[in-house]
Motif scaffolding. Structure first.
Motif, PDB file in Angstrom:
ATOM      1  N   PRO A 126       0.822  -1.217   0.000  1.00 60.54           N
ATOM      2  CA  PRO A 126       0.000   0.000   0.000  1.00 60.54           C
ATOM      3  C   PRO A 126       0.852   1.261   0.000  1.00 60.54           C
ATOM      4  CG  PRO A 126      -0.778  -1.569   1.649  1.00 60.54           C
ATOM      5  CD  PRO A 126       0.543  -2.080   1.156  1.00 60.54           C
ATOM      6  N   ASN A 127       0.317   2.322  -0.602  1.00 57.39           N
ATOM      7  CA  ASN A 127       0.920   3.652  -0.575  1.00 57.39           C
ATOM      8  C   ASN A 127       2.313   3.690  -1.192  1.00 57.39           C
ATOM      9  OD1 ASN A 127      -1.367   4.681   0.864  1.00 57.39           O
ATOM     10  ND2 ASN A 127      -0.525   3.706   2.700  1.00 57.39           N
ATOM     11  N   ARG A 128       2.502   2.888  -2.222  1.00 56.87           N
ATOM     12  CA  ARG A 128       3.731   2.966  -3.019  1.00 56.87           C
ATOM     13  C   ARG A 128       3.478   3.696  -4.330  1.00 56.87           C
ATOM     14  NH1 ARG A 128       5.189   1.539   1.255  1.00 56.87           N
ATOM     15  NH2 ARG A 128       6.691  -0.101   1.797  1.00 56.87           N
ATOM     16  N   LYS A 129       2.240   3.567  -4.834  1.00 63.34           N
ATOM     17  CA  LYS A 129       1.861   4.223  -6.089  1.00 63.34           C
ATOM     18  C   LYS A 129       0.428   4.736  -5.963  1.00 63.34           C
ATOM     19  CE  LYS A 129       4.696   1.160  -8.983  1.00 63.34           C
ATOM     20  NZ  LYS A 129       4.671   0.147 -10.075  1.00 63.34           N
ATOM     21  N   TRP A 130       0.262   6.027  -6.224  1.00 60.86           N
ATOM     22  CA  TRP A 130      -1.064   6.631  -6.261  1.00 60.86           C
ATOM     23  C   TRP A 130      -1.337   7.152  -7.665  1.00 60.86           C
ATOM     24  CZ3 TRP A 130      -1.251  10.318  -1.369  1.00 60.86           C
ATOM     25  CH2 TRP A 130      -1.234   9.512  -0.213  1.00 60.86           C
ATOM     26  N   ALA A 131      -2.614   7.247  -8.011  1.00 63.46           N
ATOM     27  CA  ALA A 131      -3.000   7.836  -9.292  1.00 63.46           C
ATOM     28  C   ALA A 131      -4.232   8.692  -9.077  1.00 63.46           C
ATOM     29  CB  ALA A 131      -3.277   6.753 -10.326  1.00 63.46           C
ATOM     30  N   GLY A 132      -4.282   9.851  -9.736  1.00 65.55           N
ATOM     31  CA  GLY A 132      -5.404  10.768  -9.565  1.00 65.55           C
ATOM     32  C   GLY A 132      -5.884  11.343 -10.879  1.00 65.55           C
ATOM     33  N   ASP A 133      -7.118  11.820 -10.871  1.00 62.19           N
ATOM     34  CA  ASP A 133      -7.698  12.445 -12.058  1.00 62.19           C
ATOM     35  C   ASP A 133      -8.995  13.149 -11.661  1.00 62.19           C
ATOM     36  OD1 ASP A 133      -8.036  13.268 -14.634  1.00 62.19           O
ATOM     37  OD2 ASP A 133      -8.003  11.276 -15.536  1.00 62.19           O
ATOM     38  N   ILE A 134      -9.588  13.863 -12.618  1.00 62.29           N
ATOM     39  CA  ILE A 134     -10.821  14.605 -12.407  1.00 62.29           C
ATOM     40  C   ILE A 134     -11.805  14.262 -13.517  1.00 62.29           C
ATOM     41  CG2 ILE A 134     -11.867  16.907 -12.264  1.00 62.29           C
ATOM     42  CD1 ILE A 134      -9.202  17.950 -11.239  1.00 62.29           C
ATOM     43  N   THR A 135     -13.065  14.101 -13.169  1.00 58.20           N
ATOM     44  CA  THR A 135     -14.118  13.899 -14.151  1.00 58.20           C
ATOM     45  C   THR A 135     -15.286  14.817 -13.833  1.00 58.20           C
ATOM     46  OG1 THR A 135     -15.402  12.208 -15.347  1.00 58.20           O
ATOM     47  CG2 THR A 135     -15.360  12.058 -12.935  1.00 58.20           C
ATOM     48  N   TYR A 136     -16.304  14.790 -14.684  1.00 53.06           N
ATOM     49  CA  TYR A 136     -17.433  15.701 -14.518  1.00 53.06           C
ATOM     50  C   TYR A 136     -18.741  14.923 -14.521  1.00 53.06           C
ATOM     51  CZ  TYR A 136     -17.703  14.856 -19.505  1.00 53.06           C
ATOM     52  OH  TYR A 136     -17.782  14.239 -20.723  1.00 53.06           O
ATOM     53  N   ILE A 137     -19.764  15.489 -13.859  1.00 58.47           N
ATOM     54  CA  ILE A 137     -21.077  14.859 -13.746  1.00 58.47           C
ATOM     55  C   ILE A 137     -22.128  15.940 -13.950  1.00 58.47           C
ATOM     56  CG2 ILE A 137     -22.654  13.595 -12.231  1.00 58.47           C
ATOM     57  CD1 ILE A 137     -20.044  12.690 -10.691  1.00 58.47           C
ATOM     58  N   ARG A 138     -23.072  15.683 -14.828  1.00 56.29           N
ATOM     59  CA  ARG A 138     -24.120  16.667 -15.125  1.00 56.29           C
ATOM     60  C   ARG A 138     -25.212  16.642 -14.051  1.00 56.29           C
ATOM     61  NH1 ARG A 138     -25.900  18.990 -19.933  1.00 56.29           N
ATOM     62  NH2 ARG A 138     -24.590  17.552 -21.148  1.00 56.29           N
ATOM     63  N   THR A 139     -25.599  17.825 -13.581  1.00 53.06           N
ATOM     64  CA  THR A 139     -26.754  17.959 -12.685  1.00 53.06           C
ATOM     65  C   THR A 139     -27.645  19.084 -13.222  1.00 53.06           C
ATOM     66  OG1 THR A 139     -25.952  19.671 -11.160  1.00 53.06           O
ATOM     67  CG2 THR A 139     -25.209  17.407 -10.773  1.00 53.06           C
ATOM     68  N   ARG A 140     -28.858  19.200 -12.668  1.00 52.95           N
ATOM     69  CA  ARG A 140     -29.784  20.241 -13.131  1.00 52.95           C
ATOM     70  C   ARG A 140     -29.310  21.645 -12.764  1.00 52.95           C
ATOM     71  NH1 ARG A 140     -35.416  18.361 -14.807  1.00 52.95           N
ATOM     72  NH2 ARG A 140     -34.977  16.149 -15.127  1.00 52.95           N
ATOM     73  N   GLU A 141     -28.442  21.749 -11.763  1.00 51.35           N
ATOM     74  CA  GLU A 141     -27.958  23.072 -11.386  1.00 51.35           C
ATOM     75  C   GLU A 141     -26.578  23.367 -11.975  1.00 51.35           C
ATOM     76  OE1 GLU A 141     -27.790  23.244  -7.157  1.00 51.35           O
ATOM     77  OE2 GLU A 141     -25.986  21.995  -6.996  1.00 51.35           O
ATOM     78  N   GLY A 142     -26.074  22.489 -12.831  1.00 52.98           N
ATOM     79  CA  GLY A 142     -24.778  22.697 -13.470  1.00 52.98           C
ATOM     80  C   GLY A 142     -23.861  21.502 -13.288  1.00 52.98           C
ATOM     81  N   TRP A 143     -22.630  21.624 -13.773  1.00 44.26           N
ATOM     82  CA  TRP A 143     -21.676  20.521 -13.691  1.00 44.26           C
ATOM     83  C   TRP A 143     -21.159  20.343 -12.266  1.00 44.26           C
ATOM     84  CZ3 TRP A 143     -21.523  17.342 -17.574  1.00 44.26           C
ATOM     85  CH2 TRP A 143     -21.768  17.797 -18.868  1.00 44.26           C
ATOM     86  N   ALA A 144     -20.971  19.087 -11.891  1.00 39.61           N
ATOM     87  CA  ALA A 144     -20.260  18.740 -10.660  1.00 39.61           C
ATOM     88  C   ALA A 144     -18.965  18.053 -11.070  1.00 39.61           C
ATOM     89  CB  ALA A 144     -21.107  17.814  -9.791  1.00 39.61           C
ATOM     90  N   TYR A 145     -17.862  18.454 -10.479  1.00 39.84           N
ATOM     91  CA  TYR A 145     -16.558  17.895 -10.818  1.00 39.84           C
ATOM     92  C   TYR A 145     -16.051  17.034  -9.662  1.00 39.84           C
ATOM     93  CZ  TYR A 145     -16.757  21.269 -14.577  1.00 39.84           C
ATOM     94  OH  TYR A 145     -17.163  21.987 -15.667  1.00 39.84           O
ATOM     95  N   LEU A 146     -15.577  15.845 -10.001  1.00 38.19           N
ATOM     96  CA  LEU A 146     -15.107  14.878  -9.009  1.00 38.19           C
ATOM     97  C   LEU A 146     -13.617  14.634  -9.195  1.00 38.19           C
ATOM     98  CD1 LEU A 146     -15.453  12.638  -6.851  1.00 38.19           C
ATOM     99  CD2 LEU A 146     -16.063  11.083  -8.732  1.00 38.19           C
ATOM    100  N   SER A 147     -12.851  14.886  -8.148  1.00 35.41           N
ATOM    101  CA  SER A 147     -11.416  14.607  -8.135  1.00 35.41           C
ATOM    102  C   SER A 147     -11.157  13.417  -7.215  1.00 35.41           C
ATOM    103  CB  SER A 147     -10.634  15.827  -7.631  1.00 35.41           C
ATOM    104  OG  SER A 147      -9.252  15.544  -7.533  1.00 35.41           O
TER     105      SER A 147
END
Length: 275
Positions: A126-147
Protein backbone atom coordinates in the motif's frame (compact mmCIF):
# COMPACT_ATOMS: atom_id res chain seq x y z
CA UNK A 1 -34.11 -34.20 -19.50
CA UNK A 2 -36.84 -35.34 -21.91
CA UNK A 3 -39.55 -33.60 -19.93
CA UNK A 4 -37.41 -30.47 -19.78
CA UNK A 5 -37.15 -30.60 -23.58
CA UNK A 6 -40.94 -30.68 -23.79
CA UNK A 7 -41.18 -27.66 -21.50
CA UNK A 8 -38.76 -25.62 -23.61
CA UNK A 9 -39.77 -26.80 -27.10
CA UNK A 10 -42.13 -24.53 -29.04
CA UNK A 11 -42.09 -26.14 -32.48
CA UNK A 12 -44.90 -27.14 -34.85
CA UNK A 13 -45.04 -30.86 -33.94
CA UNK A 14 -48.01 -32.08 -31.95
CA UNK A 15 -47.67 -33.28 -28.37
CA UNK A 16 -48.68 -36.84 -29.37
CA UNK A 17 -46.00 -36.94 -32.07
CA UNK A 18 -43.36 -35.72 -29.65
CA UNK A 19 -44.40 -38.28 -27.04
CA UNK A 20 -43.91 -41.10 -29.55
CA UNK A 21 -40.61 -39.68 -30.79
CA UNK A 22 -39.21 -39.20 -27.26
CA UNK A 23 -40.72 -42.50 -25.99
CA UNK A 24 -42.62 -40.95 -23.09
CA UNK A 25 -46.28 -41.30 -22.16
CA UNK A 26 -48.80 -38.52 -22.31
CA UNK A 27 -49.67 -39.24 -18.67
CA UNK A 28 -46.00 -38.89 -17.66
CA UNK A 29 -45.78 -35.58 -19.49
CA UNK A 30 -48.84 -34.23 -17.67
CA UNK A 31 -47.45 -35.43 -14.35
CA UNK A 32 -44.13 -33.68 -14.99
CA UNK A 33 -45.96 -30.42 -15.57
CA UNK A 34 -48.14 -30.63 -12.48
CA UNK A 35 -45.72 -32.38 -10.11
CA UNK A 36 -43.23 -30.79 -7.73
CA UNK A 37 -39.93 -29.40 -9.11
CA UNK A 38 -37.00 -31.77 -9.36
CA UNK A 39 -34.01 -31.64 -7.03
CA UNK A 40 -31.95 -29.83 -9.66
CA UNK A 41 -34.75 -27.33 -10.27
CA UNK A 42 -34.98 -26.61 -6.55
CA UNK A 43 -31.23 -26.03 -6.38
CA UNK A 44 -31.44 -23.71 -9.38
CA UNK A 45 -34.18 -21.74 -7.64
CA UNK A 46 -32.02 -21.29 -4.55
CA UNK A 47 -29.02 -20.35 -6.68
CA UNK A 48 -31.15 -17.86 -8.62
CA UNK A 49 -32.10 -16.11 -5.37
CA UNK A 50 -28.41 -15.73 -4.46
CA UNK A 51 -27.56 -14.49 -7.96
CA UNK A 52 -30.31 -11.89 -7.85
CA UNK A 53 -29.05 -10.66 -4.48
CA UNK A 54 -25.45 -10.38 -5.66
CA UNK A 55 -26.64 -8.72 -8.86
CA UNK A 56 -28.37 -6.09 -6.70
CA UNK A 57 -25.39 -5.62 -4.36
CA UNK A 58 -22.99 -5.25 -7.30
CA UNK A 59 -25.27 -2.63 -8.87
CA UNK A 60 -25.77 -4.87 -11.88
CA UNK A 61 -22.07 -4.89 -12.76
CA UNK A 62 -21.02 -8.49 -12.14
CA UNK A 63 -20.98 -10.84 -15.11
CA UNK A 64 -20.42 -14.58 -15.07
CA UNK A 65 -16.78 -14.69 -13.79
CA UNK A 66 -17.14 -12.23 -10.92
CA UNK A 67 -20.58 -13.54 -10.00
CA UNK A 68 -19.16 -17.08 -9.75
CA UNK A 69 -16.27 -15.86 -7.58
CA UNK A 70 -18.66 -14.05 -5.26
CA UNK A 71 -20.90 -17.12 -4.88
CA UNK A 72 -17.94 -19.42 -4.23
CA UNK A 73 -16.67 -17.11 -1.49
CA UNK A 74 -20.13 -17.30 0.10
CA UNK A 75 -19.74 -21.09 0.24
CA UNK A 76 -21.96 -21.77 -2.76
CA UNK A 77 -19.84 -24.02 -4.97
CA UNK A 78 -20.98 -23.59 -8.55
CA UNK A 79 -19.33 -23.37 -11.96
CA UNK A 80 -19.36 -20.50 -14.42
CA UNK A 81 -21.41 -22.40 -17.01
CA UNK A 82 -24.28 -22.99 -14.59
CA UNK A 83 -24.18 -19.39 -13.39
CA UNK A 84 -24.23 -18.19 -17.01
CA UNK A 85 -27.21 -20.43 -17.82
CA UNK A 86 -29.28 -19.24 -14.87
CA UNK A 87 -28.45 -15.59 -15.54
CA UNK A 88 -29.32 -15.99 -19.22
CA UNK A 89 -32.57 -17.90 -18.60
CA UNK A 90 -33.75 -15.29 -16.11
CA UNK A 91 -32.73 -12.18 -18.02
CA UNK A 92 -30.04 -11.11 -15.56
CA UNK A 93 -27.67 -8.97 -17.60
CA UNK A 94 -24.65 -6.79 -16.97
CA UNK A 95 -25.40 -3.11 -17.50
CA UNK A 96 -23.24 -1.81 -20.32
CA UNK A 97 -21.35 1.45 -20.27
CA UNK A 98 -21.41 4.47 -22.51
CA UNK A 99 -18.45 6.20 -24.07
CA UNK A 100 -16.27 8.05 -21.56
CA UNK A 101 -15.11 11.60 -22.24
CA UNK A 102 -12.05 13.16 -20.68
CA UNK A 103 -11.40 16.78 -19.77
CA UNK A 104 -7.77 17.81 -19.28
CA UNK A 105 -6.50 21.38 -19.44
CA UNK A 106 -2.89 20.87 -20.52
CA UNK A 107 -2.56 24.27 -22.21
CA UNK A 108 -0.45 25.95 -19.54
CA UNK A 109 3.13 27.04 -18.82
CA UNK A 110 3.75 24.98 -15.66
CA UNK A 111 6.52 22.40 -15.49
CA UNK A 112 5.69 18.82 -16.50
CA UNK A 113 6.92 15.91 -14.38
CA UNK A 114 8.34 12.79 -16.08
CA UNK A 115 6.25 9.65 -16.38
CA UNK A 116 7.65 7.61 -13.50
CA UNK A 117 4.72 5.18 -13.49
CA UNK A 118 5.23 4.16 -17.13
CA UNK A 119 1.91 2.21 -17.24
CA UNK A 120 3.02 -0.12 -14.44
CA UNK A 121 -0.19 -0.11 -12.40
CA UNK A 122 0.78 -2.87 -9.98
CA UNK A 123 2.29 -2.11 -6.56
CA UNK A 124 3.98 -4.40 -4.05
CA UNK A 125 2.51 -2.70 -0.96
CA UNK A 126 0.00 0.00 0.00
CA UNK A 127 0.92 3.65 -0.58
CA UNK A 128 3.73 2.97 -3.02
CA UNK A 129 1.86 4.22 -6.09
CA UNK A 130 -1.06 6.63 -6.26
CA UNK A 131 -3.00 7.84 -9.29
CA UNK A 132 -5.40 10.77 -9.56
CA UNK A 133 -7.70 12.44 -12.06
CA UNK A 134 -10.82 14.60 -12.41
CA UNK A 135 -14.12 13.90 -14.15
CA UNK A 136 -17.43 15.70 -14.52
CA UNK A 137 -21.08 14.86 -13.75
CA UNK A 138 -24.12 16.67 -15.12
CA UNK A 139 -26.75 17.96 -12.68
CA UNK A 140 -29.78 20.24 -13.13
CA UNK A 141 -27.96 23.07 -11.39
CA UNK A 142 -24.78 22.70 -13.47
CA UNK A 143 -21.68 20.52 -13.69
CA UNK A 144 -20.26 18.74 -10.66
CA UNK A 145 -16.56 17.89 -10.82
CA UNK A 146 -15.11 14.88 -9.01
CA UNK A 147 -11.42 14.61 -8.13
CA UNK A 148 -10.09 11.26 -6.86
CA UNK A 149 -6.84 9.63 -5.77
CA UNK A 150 -6.53 5.84 -5.91
CA UNK A 151 -4.01 3.55 -4.24
CA UNK A 152 -2.87 1.24 -7.02
CA UNK A 153 -2.07 -1.60 -4.61
CA UNK A 154 -5.66 -2.06 -3.44
CA UNK A 155 -7.51 0.04 -6.07
CA UNK A 156 -9.25 1.79 -3.18
CA UNK A 157 -10.24 5.44 -3.46
CA UNK A 158 -8.24 7.07 -0.67
CA UNK A 159 -9.01 10.71 -1.47
CA UNK A 160 -11.86 12.43 -3.25
CA UNK A 161 -13.65 15.77 -3.48
CA UNK A 162 -16.60 17.24 -5.39
CA UNK A 163 -17.03 20.88 -6.39
CA UNK A 164 -18.57 23.20 -8.96
CA UNK A 165 -15.24 24.28 -10.46
CA UNK A 166 -12.46 22.18 -11.92
CA UNK A 167 -9.69 24.15 -10.25
CA UNK A 168 -6.57 23.47 -8.22
CA UNK A 169 -8.49 23.72 -4.94
CA UNK A 170 -10.62 20.71 -5.87
CA UNK A 171 -7.56 18.57 -6.55
CA UNK A 172 -5.91 19.77 -3.33
CA UNK A 173 -8.92 18.71 -1.25
CA UNK A 174 -8.69 15.17 -2.64
CA UNK A 175 -4.93 15.14 -2.02
CA UNK A 176 -5.32 16.36 1.56
CA UNK A 177 -7.79 13.55 2.28
CA UNK A 178 -5.43 10.96 0.83
CA UNK A 179 -2.48 12.27 2.84
CA UNK A 180 -4.43 12.50 6.10
CA UNK A 181 -5.62 8.90 6.13
CA UNK A 182 -2.72 6.52 5.29
CA UNK A 183 0.27 8.81 5.90
CA UNK A 184 2.21 7.72 2.79
CA UNK A 185 5.90 6.88 3.13
CA UNK A 186 8.47 9.09 1.48
CA UNK A 187 8.93 8.35 -2.22
CA UNK A 188 5.36 7.29 -3.01
CA UNK A 189 4.71 7.92 -6.71
CA UNK A 190 1.82 10.32 -7.35
CA UNK A 191 0.65 9.96 -10.96
CA UNK A 192 -1.79 12.25 -12.81
CA UNK A 193 -2.30 13.73 -16.26
CA UNK A 194 -0.80 17.06 -17.28
CA UNK A 195 -3.78 19.13 -16.15
CA UNK A 196 -3.13 22.60 -14.81
CA UNK A 197 -4.61 21.61 -11.44
CA UNK A 198 -1.78 19.13 -10.85
CA UNK A 199 1.03 21.18 -12.37
CA UNK A 200 0.17 24.34 -10.42
CA UNK A 201 2.72 25.63 -7.91
CA UNK A 202 0.69 25.05 -4.75
CA UNK A 203 -0.15 21.48 -5.69
CA UNK A 204 3.46 20.65 -6.47
CA UNK A 205 4.53 22.35 -3.26
CA UNK A 206 2.15 20.08 -1.33
CA UNK A 207 3.67 17.01 -2.99
CA UNK A 208 7.21 18.11 -2.07
CA UNK A 209 6.16 18.80 1.53
CA UNK A 210 5.02 15.20 1.94
CA UNK A 211 7.90 13.70 -0.09
CA UNK A 212 5.60 12.41 -2.86
CA UNK A 213 7.24 11.86 -6.26
CA UNK A 214 5.21 13.50 -9.05
CA UNK A 215 4.59 11.55 -12.25
CA UNK A 216 2.57 12.64 -15.28
CA UNK A 217 1.15 10.98 -18.35
CA UNK A 218 2.48 11.65 -21.81
CA UNK A 219 0.59 14.22 -23.87
CA UNK A 220 -2.51 12.61 -25.37
CA UNK A 221 -1.68 9.20 -23.84
CA UNK A 222 -4.93 8.30 -22.07
CA UNK A 223 -3.69 4.78 -21.30
CA UNK A 224 -0.99 6.21 -19.02
CA UNK A 225 -3.66 6.73 -16.36
CA UNK A 226 -6.04 3.91 -17.22
CA UNK A 227 -6.44 2.75 -13.60
CA UNK A 228 -8.32 5.93 -12.69
CA UNK A 229 -10.13 5.93 -16.04
CA UNK A 230 -11.36 2.45 -15.14
CA UNK A 231 -12.74 3.75 -11.83
CA UNK A 232 -14.57 6.60 -13.54
CA UNK A 233 -16.06 4.18 -16.06
CA UNK A 234 -17.30 1.91 -13.25
CA UNK A 235 -18.70 4.85 -11.30
CA UNK A 236 -20.62 6.23 -14.25
CA UNK A 237 -21.91 2.84 -15.37
CA UNK A 238 -22.95 1.65 -11.93
CA UNK A 239 -24.23 4.91 -10.47
CA UNK A 240 -24.14 8.15 -12.44
CA UNK A 241 -25.84 7.15 -15.70
CA UNK A 242 -28.72 5.48 -13.86
CA UNK A 243 -30.08 8.73 -12.45
CA UNK A 244 -31.01 12.28 -13.44
CA UNK A 245 -29.22 14.33 -10.79
CA UNK A 246 -30.92 17.42 -9.41
CA UNK A 247 -28.13 19.03 -7.39
CA UNK A 248 -24.42 18.70 -6.76
CA UNK A 249 -25.24 17.81 -3.17
CA UNK A 250 -27.25 14.81 -4.39
CA UNK A 251 -24.23 13.66 -6.38
CA UNK A 252 -21.90 14.14 -3.42
CA UNK A 253 -24.07 12.01 -1.12
CA UNK A 254 -24.47 9.27 -3.74
CA UNK A 255 -20.74 9.17 -4.54
CA UNK A 256 -19.92 8.97 -0.82
CA UNK A 257 -22.25 5.97 -0.44
CA UNK A 258 -20.88 4.34 -3.60
CA UNK A 259 -17.22 4.66 -2.60
CA UNK A 260 -17.60 3.75 1.06
CA UNK A 261 -20.51 1.33 0.79
CA UNK A 262 -19.59 -0.63 -2.33
CA UNK A 263 -16.46 0.26 -4.30
CA UNK A 264 -13.90 0.27 -1.51
CA UNK A 265 -15.20 -2.58 0.70
CA UNK A 266 -16.92 -4.87 -1.83
CA UNK A 267 -16.12 -4.39 -5.48
CA UNK A 268 -13.96 -6.98 -7.25
CA UNK A 269 -11.23 -5.62 -9.52
CA UNK A 270 -10.18 -7.55 -12.61
CA UNK A 271 -6.69 -6.02 -12.39
CA UNK A 272 -6.34 -7.75 -8.99
CA UNK A 273 -7.69 -11.06 -10.36
CA UNK A 274 -11.15 -10.40 -8.98
CA UNK A 275 -10.04 -9.66 -5.40
Amino acid sequence: MRFQFFAEYRGSLSRAHLCRMMQVSDRGLRASRSGPPSRRQRRDMILLAHIREQHRLSLGRYGRPRMTQELNELGIHVGQRRVARIMRDNGIQVLRSRKFKRTTDSDHSFNIAPNRLNQDFMATAPNRKWAGDITYIRTREGWAYLSVIIDLYSRRVIGWAIGNRMKQGLALRALDMAIALPRPPHGCIHHTDRGAQYCAHEYQKRLRRHKLRPSMSGKGHCFDNSAVESFFKSLKTELIWRNAWQTRRDVEVAVFEYINGFYNPRRRHSALHGK
